[in-house]
Enzyme design. Structure first.
Site, PDB file in Angstrom:
ATOM      1  N   GLU A  10      41.256  62.402  38.264  1.00  0.00           N
ATOM      2  CA  GLU A  10      41.708  62.226  37.042  1.00  0.00           C
ATOM      3  C   GLU A  10      43.161  62.307  36.801  1.00  0.00           C
ATOM      4  O   GLU A  10      43.374  63.539  37.134  1.00  0.00           O
ATOM      5  CB  GLU A  10      40.949  63.082  36.000  1.00  0.00           C
ATOM      6  CG  GLU A  10      40.974  62.597  34.536  1.00  0.00           C
ATOM      7  CD  GLU A  10      40.502  63.505  33.470  1.00  0.00           C
ATOM      8  OE1 GLU A  10      39.692  64.417  33.808  1.00  0.00           O
ATOM      9  OE2 GLU A  10      40.853  63.068  32.294  1.00  0.00           O
ATOM     10  N   ARG A  14      34.230  73.981  46.616  1.00  0.00           N
ATOM     11  CA  ARG A  14      35.811  73.806  46.122  1.00  0.00           C
ATOM     12  C   ARG A  14      36.521  74.828  47.052  1.00  0.00           C
ATOM     13  O   ARG A  14      35.964  75.850  47.320  1.00  0.00           O
ATOM     14  CB  ARG A  14      35.604  74.296  44.752  1.00  0.00           C
ATOM     15  CG  ARG A  14      35.776  73.203  43.766  1.00  0.00           C
ATOM     16  CD  ARG A  14      35.623  73.937  42.311  1.00  0.00           C
ATOM     17  NE  ARG A  14      36.950  73.666  41.647  1.00  0.00           N
ATOM     18  CZ  ARG A  14      37.201  72.559  41.215  1.00  0.00           C
ATOM     19  NH1 ARG A  14      36.174  71.762  41.245  1.00  0.00           N
ATOM     20  NH2 ARG A  14      38.201  72.439  40.472  1.00  0.00           N
ATOM     21  N   LYS A  30      43.598  72.786  36.608  1.00  0.00           N
ATOM     22  CA  LYS A  30      44.613  71.795  35.916  1.00  0.00           C
ATOM     23  C   LYS A  30      45.004  72.333  34.529  1.00  0.00           C
ATOM     24  O   LYS A  30      46.173  72.283  34.208  1.00  0.00           O
ATOM     25  CB  LYS A  30      44.318  70.385  36.052  1.00  0.00           C
ATOM     26  CG  LYS A  30      44.500  69.611  37.363  1.00  0.00           C
ATOM     27  CD  LYS A  30      44.435  68.551  37.350  1.00  0.00           C
ATOM     28  CE  LYS A  30      42.956  67.925  37.605  1.00  0.00           C
ATOM     29  NZ  LYS A  30      42.957  66.466  37.640  1.00  0.00           N
TER      30      LYS A  30
HETATM   31  P1  ATP Z   1      39.966  69.682  36.323  1.00  0.00           P
HETATM   32  O1  ATP Z   1      40.659  70.999  36.678  1.00  0.00           O
HETATM   33  O2  ATP Z   1      40.599  69.082  35.345  1.00  0.00           O
HETATM   34  O3  ATP Z   1      38.579  70.156  36.084  1.00  0.00           O
HETATM   35  P2  ATP Z   1      39.366  68.673  38.888  1.00  0.00           P
HETATM   36  O4  ATP Z   1      40.243  69.739  39.618  1.00  0.00           O
HETATM   37  O5  ATP Z   1      38.151  68.354  39.067  1.00  0.00           O
HETATM   38  O6  ATP Z   1      39.840  68.826  37.403  1.00  0.00           O
HETATM   39  P3  ATP Z   1      39.674  65.895  39.431  1.00  0.00           P
HETATM   40  O7  ATP Z   1      41.187  65.274  39.350  1.00  0.00           O
HETATM   41  O8  ATP Z   1      38.619  65.587  38.848  1.00  0.00           O
HETATM   42  O9  ATP Z   1      40.394  67.553  39.309  1.00  0.00           O
HETATM   43  O10 ATP Z   1      39.552  66.092  41.102  1.00  0.00           O
HETATM   44  C1  ATP Z   1      39.481  65.005  41.864  1.00  0.00           C
HETATM   45  C2  ATP Z   1      38.708  65.368  43.261  1.00  0.00           C
HETATM   46  O11 ATP Z   1      39.223  66.541  43.883  1.00  0.00           O
HETATM   47  C3  ATP Z   1      37.427  65.651  42.882  1.00  0.00           C
HETATM   48  O12 ATP Z   1      36.602  64.885  43.702  1.00  0.00           O
HETATM   49  C4  ATP Z   1      37.126  67.159  42.981  1.00  0.00           C
HETATM   50  O13 ATP Z   1      35.936  67.309  43.285  1.00  0.00           O
HETATM   51  C5  ATP Z   1      38.208  67.361  44.025  1.00  0.00           C
HETATM   52  N1  ATP Z   1      38.764  68.764  43.687  1.00  0.00           N
HETATM   53  C6  ATP Z   1      39.412  69.270  42.851  1.00  0.00           C
HETATM   54  N2  ATP Z   1      39.655  70.718  42.776  1.00  0.00           N
HETATM   55  C7  ATP Z   1      39.098  71.015  44.235  1.00  0.00           C
HETATM   56  C8  ATP Z   1      39.019  72.191  44.838  1.00  0.00           C
HETATM   57  N3  ATP Z   1      39.529  73.389  44.061  1.00  0.00           N
HETATM   58  N4  ATP Z   1      38.710  72.225  45.928  1.00  0.00           N
HETATM   59  C9  ATP Z   1      38.250  71.087  46.438  1.00  0.00           C
HETATM   60  N5  ATP Z   1      38.170  69.835  45.801  1.00  0.00           N
HETATM   61  C10 ATP Z   1      38.776  69.674  44.623  1.00  0.00           C
END
Ligand code: ATP
Ligand code: MG
Length: 566
Positions: free
Chosen positions: A42, A272, A282
């Site tokens: 996003e 994650r 974020k």
């Molecule tokens: P927010 O912090 O706003 O909830 P988010 O970290 O989920 O957002 P996105 O932009 O939705 O951010 O993430 C894009 C992709 O990266 C998604 O498939 C998510 O699963 C993956 N992702 C985000 N954070 C992690 C993390 N800490 N470890 C592994 N994958 C991640």
């Protein structure tokens, strides 16, 4: 067993659990032998090291098995999204070394999603709710207790259609109405309790402008976008496990009547990345930036990709770290020290070795002729002979590290001590003869005598001298500012702490040394991002560095000093 089988088993062992699924699917001929993944950020912030883990998985698996990986911006919330983020995301993925086949935007599907929502209304599967989000949340119930039915749940279809139109025309204020899927208020999966699928946002979208006022929720767009694109393996993190049935539910409705072969995107979840001493949300990272608690998204202390880049990490180091931690089905907290270990290993192999004195004190070689200089040969990288050598100028007055001198030293202090010998790196053996001190006891100058026969290669060089010190010539070095960094947070797991994350920031995470001296050779290497200041650590030019103002960031020390401090 043939040799071939042995190789196959070995390779199989090297596959992570998601790669094994993909491998099996391809072998079974599923999806017509196609493999298509995507990385779906996003665009509401910059990418961080957690995203790197997802990127390495999504792109890595496509590369490994000859499939394709697209980049899709899940841009369904103009409230928080921005073109700045879209551009930064693209830059960071490329910097990490990956290439998308196509770039897609969830906003490209707004019309399709709208049409589908209208269809759901017509089929009695969606309704406009006028309750506040708080009220709707209160009615959700608990996993073991059914939710309360909304008083608007049985609104006539015609009325729902009219109100949905109005939600999108600007006639209805934000928050006054939402569209909900009519599913099951008693479902043990809370995501099925009439989830909100559309809400009103009165803000320009960075791609669709003011065309839409009603925007699909993430859960109504994400799974369907995968389906529209033909994603075969929809890989994401574990928190999406309970969303999976909802995505499947919508896709089943979408597919109704046609295409009954199971070619839906199949979702796979991995853990994650969570790292000690930092945060990955974020929302929190944005707050740090907006409240100027850090120097922007690329502050070298930030866990963002651009922060790591500015800090002096290479893309290879980031990828090496992701490899080290691997993919599992269990959430964990990884040690920040592992990330640093990956950087150290990577930089040891590639960094240009130079001399810099960070906490200088003057060393005068009293028996070295005034005005004389010598060019000493210095190895660029002992790990790689092909990198060659450069010269460093030696003279009567040098800068050395204040910490390398002690007037009264314990036995094991093998550095500069009156009456003892020590080697100056790439140069001579010197014997300290004393020092000059200010009234308060601060050492102002240190004196020594050199042995002219002790240059490396000469006969006098062969005697045993325990310590070797780095130095730069006073007249042949450049002044520089050096920024030293420590953990951004002072507690191991800030996300699990009850206190506000701002209170947990490490007040000593940045230390600026503004009078450092570095050998001139760095000026010929301003393009080289990877430096080792000998005996100190790995450094890089900061982005604000110019030939007139040298600024360096410390990437990581030569050893893990944190482990001892703890
Ligand atoms: P927010 O912090 O706003 O909830 P988010 O970290 O989920 O957002 P996105 O932009 O939705 O951010 O993430 C894009 C992709 O990266 C998604 O498939 C998510 O699963 C993956 N992702 C985000 N954070 C992690 C993390 N800490 N470890 C592994 N994958 C991640
Ligand atoms: Mg997300």
């Amino acid at each position: 067993m043939t040799d071939n089988n042995v190789t196959e088993i070995k390779e199989k062992k090297g596959l992570n659990f998601i790669e094994q699924f993909v491998d099996n699917d391809l072998k079974a001929g599923k999806n017509g032998g196609r493999l298509q993944t995507r990385f779906p950020p996003e665009p509401n912030g910059y990418l961080h090291i957690g995203h790197a883990k997802a990127i390495c998985m999504d792109f890595g698996i496509a590369n490994k098995f000859g499939g394709i990986c697209n980049l899709r911006m899940d841009d369904t919330n103009p409230e928080k999204e921005d073109l700045e983020y879209v551009n930064a995301i693209k830059e960071d993925i490329q910097w990490l070394g990956f290439h998308w086949n196509n770039i897609y935007y969830a906003s490209d599907y707004f019309q399709q999603l709208w049409d589908f929502a209208v269809r759901l209304i017509k089929e009695g599967k969606a309704y406009v709710d006028e309750q506040s989000s708080e009220e709707i949340a209160r009615q959700k119930g608990t996993p073991t207790q059914a939710g309360t039915t909304s008083p608007y749940r049985n609104r006539p279809i015609e009325e729902n259609l009219q109100l949905f139109e109005k939600m999108n025309s600007g006639e209805i204020p934000e928050g006054a109405m939402v569209l909900r899927a009519k599913i099951d208020m008693a479902n043990p999966n809370m995501h099925f309790r009439d989830p909100v699928i559309y809400r009103i946002i009165n803000k320009e979208h960075h791609r669709t402008g003011s065309k839409w006022k009603a925007y699909p929720m993430y859960d109504f767009a994400h799974g369907q976008s995968d389906y529209f694109e033909g994603v075969t393996h929809s890989i994401c993190t574990l928190e999406f496990v309970p969303h999976r049935p909802l995505y499947d539910y919508f896709i089943d409705l979408l597919k109704e009547g046609k295409d009954l072969e199971d070619n839906r995107p199949r979702q796979f979840e991995f853990n994650r990345l969570n790292l000690t001493y930092t945060v990955m949300s974020k929302r929190k990272l944005l707050a740090l930036v907006q409240e100027k608690l850090v120097d922007g998204w690329d502050d070298p202390r930030m866990p963002t990709i651009c922060g790591l880049r500015r800090r002096g990490y290479s893309p290879e180091a980031v990828r090496k770290f992701i490899d080290m931690i691997g993919y599992t089905k269990f959430d964990a907290l990884n040690d920040y020290a592992m990330l640093e270990a990956a950087a150290r290993e990577d930089l040891n192999a590639r960094a240009l070795r130079v001399s810099a004195v960070l906490n200088p004190v003057k060393l005068i070689i009293t028996n070295y002729p005034e005005g004389q200089t010598e060019e000493m040969e210095a190895v660029n990288n002992p790990e790689n002979e092909a990198d060659g050598t450069h010269t460093i100028t030696f003279s009567r007055e040098l800068w050395m590290e204040r910490d390398d001198f002690m007037e009264e030293a314990p036995k094991k202090f093998f550095r500069m001590v009156p009456g003892k010998e020590v080697r100056l790196k790439n140069a001579y053996i010197v014997k300290c003869t004393g020092c000059k001190k200010a009234l308060d006891g601060t050492v102002e100058e240190i004196y020594c005598e050199y042995d002219p026969t002790s240059k490396s290669g000469m006969e006098g060089a062969n005697r045993k001298v325990k310590g070797t010190l780095h130095w730069v010539s006073v007249a042949h070095s450049l002044k520089a500012e050096v920024r030293l960094y420590d953990r951004l947070f002072s507690v191991e797991n800030p996300s699990a702490d009850e206190r506000d994350f701002r209170e947990l920031l490490n007040p000593e995470s940045l230390k600026v040394l503004d009078e450092c001296y570095i050998e001139k050779y760095v000026m010929e290497n301003m393009e080289n991002r990877y430096l080792q200041f000998q005996r100190i650590g790995y450094f890089t030019f900061d982005k604000i560095s110019t030939p007139y103002r040298l600024v360096f960031n410390k990437t990581v020390g030569l050893k893990d000093s944190w482990a001892q401090k703890k």
